[in-house]
Write an enzyme that holds these catalytic residues in place. Structure first.
Site, PDB file in Angstrom:
ATOM      1  N   ARG A  50       0.938  -1.266  -0.028  1.00  0.00           N
ATOM      2  CA  ARG A  50      -0.062   0.114  -0.090  1.00  0.00           C
ATOM      3  C   ARG A  50       0.996   1.292   0.113  1.00  0.00           C
ATOM      4  NH1 ARG A  50       1.698   2.111   4.127  1.00  0.00           N
ATOM      5  NH2 ARG A  50       0.504   3.828   3.831  1.00  0.00           N
ATOM      6  N   GLY A  51       0.163   2.355   0.016  1.00  0.00           N
ATOM      7  CA  GLY A  51       1.103   3.612  -0.277  1.00  0.00           C
ATOM      8  C   GLY A  51       1.083   3.982  -1.674  1.00  0.00           C
ATOM      9  N   ARG A  92      -6.838  -0.408  -7.794  1.00  0.00           N
ATOM     10  CA  ARG A  92      -7.330   0.738  -6.777  1.00  0.00           C
ATOM     11  C   ARG A  92      -7.194   2.096  -7.552  1.00  0.00           C
ATOM     12  NH1 ARG A  92      -4.178   1.268  -1.219  1.00  0.00           N
ATOM     13  NH2 ARG A  92      -6.269   2.167  -0.430  1.00  0.00           N
ATOM     14  N   GLN A 197      -2.847   2.766   9.854  1.00  0.00           N
ATOM     15  CA  GLN A 197      -1.496   2.797   9.251  1.00  0.00           C
ATOM     16  C   GLN A 197      -0.855   3.719  10.179  1.00  0.00           C
ATOM     17  OE1 GLN A 197      -4.555   3.560   7.305  1.00  0.00           O
ATOM     18  NE2 GLN A 197      -4.350   2.559   5.396  1.00  0.00           N
ATOM     19  N   ASP A 238      -1.877  10.769  -2.392  1.00  0.00           N
ATOM     20  CA  ASP A 238      -2.118   9.622  -3.454  1.00  0.00           C
ATOM     21  C   ASP A 238      -2.310  10.495  -4.665  1.00  0.00           C
ATOM     22  OD1 ASP A 238      -3.167   8.481  -0.694  1.00  0.00           O
ATOM     23  OD2 ASP A 238      -2.713   7.023  -2.031  1.00  0.00           O
ATOM     24  N   ASN A 248      -5.431  12.540  -0.175  1.00  0.00           N
ATOM     25  CA  ASN A 248      -4.746  11.647   0.776  1.00  0.00           C
ATOM     26  C   ASN A 248      -5.572  10.847   1.557  1.00  0.00           C
ATOM     27  OD1 ASN A 248      -2.030  10.772   1.424  1.00  0.00           O
ATOM     28  ND2 ASN A 248      -2.577  11.756   3.441  1.00  0.00           N
ATOM     29  N   LYS A 249      -5.040  10.069   2.506  1.00  0.00           N
ATOM     30  CA  LYS A 249      -5.791   9.233   3.405  1.00  0.00           C
ATOM     31  C   LYS A 249      -6.942   9.977   4.166  1.00  0.00           C
ATOM     32  CE  LYS A 249      -5.704   5.736   3.782  1.00  0.00           C
ATOM     33  NZ  LYS A 249      -6.384   4.868   3.175  1.00  0.00           N
TER      34      LYS A 249
HETATM   35  O1  MRU Z   1      -4.867   3.491   1.907  1.00  0.00           O
HETATM   36  P1  MRU Z   1      -3.315   3.550   1.525  1.00  0.00           P
HETATM   37  O2  MRU Z   1      -2.765   2.826   3.043  1.00  0.00           O
HETATM   38  O3  MRU Z   1      -2.712   2.928   0.539  1.00  0.00           O
HETATM   39  O4  MRU Z   1      -3.076   5.077   1.874  1.00  0.00           O
HETATM   40  C1  MRU Z   1      -2.132   5.534   1.732  1.00  0.00           C
HETATM   41  C2  MRU Z   1      -1.937   7.208   1.818  1.00  0.00           C
HETATM   42  O5  MRU Z   1      -3.024   7.816   2.053  1.00  0.00           O
HETATM   43  C3  MRU Z   1      -0.583   7.686   1.970  1.00  0.00           C
HETATM   44  O6  MRU Z   1      -0.483   8.858   2.749  1.00  0.00           O
HETATM   45  C4  MRU Z   1      -0.210   8.276   0.482  1.00  0.00           C
HETATM   46  O7  MRU Z   1      -0.309   6.877  -0.514  1.00  0.00           O
HETATM   47  C5  MRU Z   1       1.228   8.696   0.446  1.00  0.00           C
HETATM   48  S1  MRU Z   1       2.174   7.227   0.517  1.00  0.00           S
HETATM   49  C6  MRU Z   1       3.941   7.939   0.153  1.00  0.00           C
END
Ligand code: MRU
Length: 340
Positions: A50-51, A92, A197, A238, A248-249
């Site tokens: 993820r990320g 995704r 996370q 993201d 972002n998250k």
């Molecule tokens: O759902 P996730 O855990 O993939 O979400 C990740 C995030 O929102 C991170 O902040 C983003 O991808 C930046 S990662 C360098």
């Protein structure tokens, strides 16, 4: 010195994508090798990997790996390769890095006909994406560390560290670089409901690196800021729209509103591969909706009645006006944005 985290890379025999299974941290450190299309797609969808940058690298290496399992019939191969690419690209929707990486490797083979040559070029381009991601993380760290003074107390949300990239991270990279330079830094990690996370991953990797980290639940951020315990916020992204709006998250927007209210700068750190010039504003970004069980039955434990409806968007959009600056591998940008 701890060994660097390698969240996603080639397996030693270069016949699989090797990932750290992030569903099992912090209790269990376990690596997985992904060899089939289903395994690659499943690992991305379940957040085993993820990320944004990490799923981009996983998508590119994954496609190179699974393409080698596609038919050897020259008539059917191009169509099967496209089907595989689409399945990975669509695993995704919000992080642009995934589509960007798959499109990039596919563009390299567009005009090629020979199967062996296509497989070789896919591998070459995927490796280049991984190497570039490592370099971009390092450059973000160097640019961003200039914003971190000795003694800084930094709030971050989710995990935008080494676990989320092919390298040392995005939001955490300036922190790692400042720490390595001998600056005293203290990080407050939002636990980041519903999948944690922040507490599971950010706290794990910072503690492992010897960076002081304090976990807070998401609803503590306001009072922690009001108490004067935070000097700056750094988060990842993201997808960054052309106007500087940032997906972002989920919860990042709330952090940004709070930071503005308390006069605390909020920085977004992301590689160039996360900037999407084709998306004009945040309103155009598709937000992934995830399973209700992530909220109602987290980690297998029911905490909401079955009768309750559940809303579970995985990301939110922070408007550009709440972002103090965007730290990229090419420098620190402020509005109005002209990313170079
Ligand atoms: O759902 P996730 O855990 O993939 O979400 C990740 C995030 O929102 C991170 O902040 C983003 O991808 C930046 S990662 C360098």
């Amino acid at each position: 010195m701890t060994t660097p985290i390698e969240a996603v890379r080639w397996s030693p025999a270069a016949d699989a994508v090797r990932i750290i299974d992030q569903r099992r941290l912090p209790e269990h450190y376990e690596e997985r090798d992904l060899r089939t299309l289903d395994e690659v797609v499943e690992a991305i969808q379940t957040l085993s990997v993820r990320g944004a940058p990490a799923i981009g690298v996983c998508g590119a290496i994954g496609l190179a790996v699974v393409a080698a399992t596609a038919t050897s019939d020259p008539g059917a191969f191009p169509q099967e390769l496209r089907r595989m690419a689409t399945a990975i690209r669509d695993a995704r929707p919000t992080a642009v890095n995934l589509a960007w990486a798959v499109d990039r490797v596919m563009a390299r083979v567009e005009s090629l006909a020979d199967r062996a040559t296509i497989l070789a070029v896919l591998r070459e381009e995927a490796t280049r994406i991984l190497d570039e991601d490592r370099a971009m993380c390092r450059a973000i760290g160097e640019h961003g560390s200039a914003l971190i003074s000795d003694g800084a107390r930094i709030l971050t949300h989710c995990n935008a560290g080494a676990l989320a990239t092919g390298g040392m991270g995005t939001a955490l990279a300036p922190i790692y670089v400042a720490h390595a330079k001998g600056h005293r830094v203290a990080v407050f990690a939002d636990e980041t409901r519903p999948l944690l996370q922040g507490s599971r991953l950010t706290a794990w990797e910072l503690a492992r690196a010897g960076v002081p980290v304090t976990v807070i639940s998401d609803n503590m951020a306001a009072s922690v800021m009001r108490s004067g315990m935070i000097d700056l916020c750094i988060v990842g992204a993201d997808r960054i729209a052309a106007n500087g709006d940032v997906a972002n998250k989920i919860g990042t927007y709330g952090v940004a509103v709070l930071a503005r209210h308390h006069g605390i700068p909020l920085y977004v750190a992301a590689p160039t591969s996360t900037i999407d010039p084709a998306t004009a504003t945040g309103a155009d970004i598709v937000i992934e909706q995830r399973s209700p069980d992530e909220v109602a039955v987290p980690f297998g434990h029911r905490i909401a009645p079955v009768e309750a409806a559940i809303h579970n968007p995985a990301f939110d959009v922070t408007p550009a006006e709440l972002v103090s600056a965007i730290i990229t591998d090419t420098g620190v940008f402020r509005a109005p944005y002209r990313f170079g």
